[in-house]
Scaffold this active site. Sequence first.
Site, PDB file in Angstrom:
ATOM      1  N   LYS A  79      17.915  43.871  46.316  1.00 42.95           N
ATOM      2  CA  LYS A  79      17.815  42.418  46.138  1.00 42.95           C
ATOM      3  C   LYS A  79      18.256  41.702  47.418  1.00 42.95           C
ATOM      4  O   LYS A  79      19.277  42.066  48.019  1.00 42.95           O
ATOM      5  CB  LYS A  79      18.686  42.008  44.948  1.00 42.95           C
ATOM      6  CG  LYS A  79      18.617  40.540  44.575  1.00 42.95           C
ATOM      7  CD  LYS A  79      19.454  40.283  43.334  1.00 42.95           C
ATOM      8  CE  LYS A  79      19.468  38.809  42.944  1.00 42.95           C
ATOM      9  NZ  LYS A  79      20.291  38.581  41.726  1.00 42.95           N
ATOM     10  N   SER A 153      18.062  35.917  38.530  1.00 42.29           N
ATOM     11  CA  SER A 153      17.592  35.808  39.896  1.00 42.29           C
ATOM     12  C   SER A 153      17.069  37.126  40.476  1.00 42.29           C
ATOM     13  O   SER A 153      16.486  37.139  41.555  1.00 42.29           O
ATOM     14  CB  SER A 153      18.708  35.266  40.796  1.00 42.29           C
ATOM     15  OG  SER A 153      19.833  36.144  40.803  1.00 42.29           O
ATOM     16  N   SER A 177      21.506  37.663  35.538  1.00 42.59           N
ATOM     17  CA  SER A 177      20.443  37.877  36.515  1.00 42.59           C
ATOM     18  C   SER A 177      19.950  39.308  36.650  1.00 42.59           C
ATOM     19  O   SER A 177      18.958  39.547  37.323  1.00 42.59           O
ATOM     20  CB  SER A 177      20.878  37.360  37.887  1.00 42.59           C
ATOM     21  OG  SER A 177      20.997  35.965  37.873  1.00 42.59           O
TER      22      SER A 177
END
Length: 448
Positions: A79, A153, A177
């Site tokens: 990420k 996210s 997330s």
Amino acid sequence: MVATGGARTATEIAGDVRSGRVQPAAVAQQALDAIASRDGAIGAFVEVRPDEVLREADAVAVRADLQSLPLAGVPVAIKDNVSVTGYPMRNGSVATSPDAATSDHPVVARLRAAGAVVVGLTSVPELCLWGATDAAGRITRNPWNLDLTPGGSSGGAGAAVASGMVPIAHGNDGMGSVRIPAANCGLVGIKPGRGVVPSQLGRNSWFGMSENGPLTTTVADAALMLSVMADDPSLAYVDRPESVRIGVAAGSPSPVVRVDEHFRRATLDTARLLDGDGHRTTTAELPYPASPLGQIARWTAGGADDATGLDRSALQKRTRRHIAVGRRLERFVKPSQIASLERHMRTYFTDVDVVLTPALATPPIRAIDWSTRGWLANMAANIRYAPFAAPWNLLGWPAISVPAGIHPESGTPLAVQLAGPPGSERLLLALAAQIELARPWPRTAPVR
């Protein structure tokens, strides 16, 4: 029987590499080919490392400790809010530094030490603040339904795994997330308890709410990846649990949120499955916080802290409003909020070992340019569809999202959440493995 569909799992790949049946470079090339053919429609990656990943794969093949590497040759996506040597950490924003990182985040270092090869960096919403993943000119889409979001996210991470581009991906979870993209995309996503995995996210990990965790297609892969991220090999071994007391809380955590009937039914069906497998389930609604102020204050003020030093004019309008609210709410970030919630939850868990809830209140929201929409529109959309995750971030207790069927209207996966007190990661994984064995799920979305 195990979860069905998709390419090889990380567990299978690592076993094949250790045995010499396959070379790490061949595995890496397959991931690169999948990204080249599929990511144009999905937008999961912001950076792909074709030359570097092949070199890293070749280096794994000649390591002296190859036979002991738990993730030998496994392609992994990272990420884009943790540092990866040689690449800028943009955190979904043009306001962040374009300078390349000079070291790996501890979690990235652990994954590499375990033999994983970093294929690329996955997309996130600006400063990882939102439950959908998009930026100016770029919308990340759900492989199950391209009109809908994979969540946020860690949306790029979820989309990368669910589309079969990589077998596992790194994510992190400050208000759901990891678990929200896992639920949207039919994956296993676990947020470990506080201190199990190094966090070191932003300036203060959103006042301790954020944790790094895995997104995978199987429970075995989730346990394996978590064991590496935690540097705790025991987490990789999932044993069948004895009779577990499971509280079933299928109701809404908020009077302003209605739970979709299909998510509620999936929760009740999962309770019946576990009850039939020898566990003791009972309806036991959770003592959710009477006020969401503690969660919202940390969400907004944590974002404001992460924006320190950035050019405000380069931030999205919704982000500027979010951090402005955070500056005003920071004084409401109080330890007493956690202490009060923990007191009530400790009482709740005297009668149960684990709680089962829906993972989401509704199917994923639309994949649109949320980054151009107002702050209130973003807040309302996020809170209404994903209200079940945040209390476990506030507490710092572990929680996992597990697939539970397909929504008949959206065509996206249904999911349930299991959560428990500190130290219950192995129990949550064990229960998830029982669900997987009894009710296998498609491991990846149909290739479009």
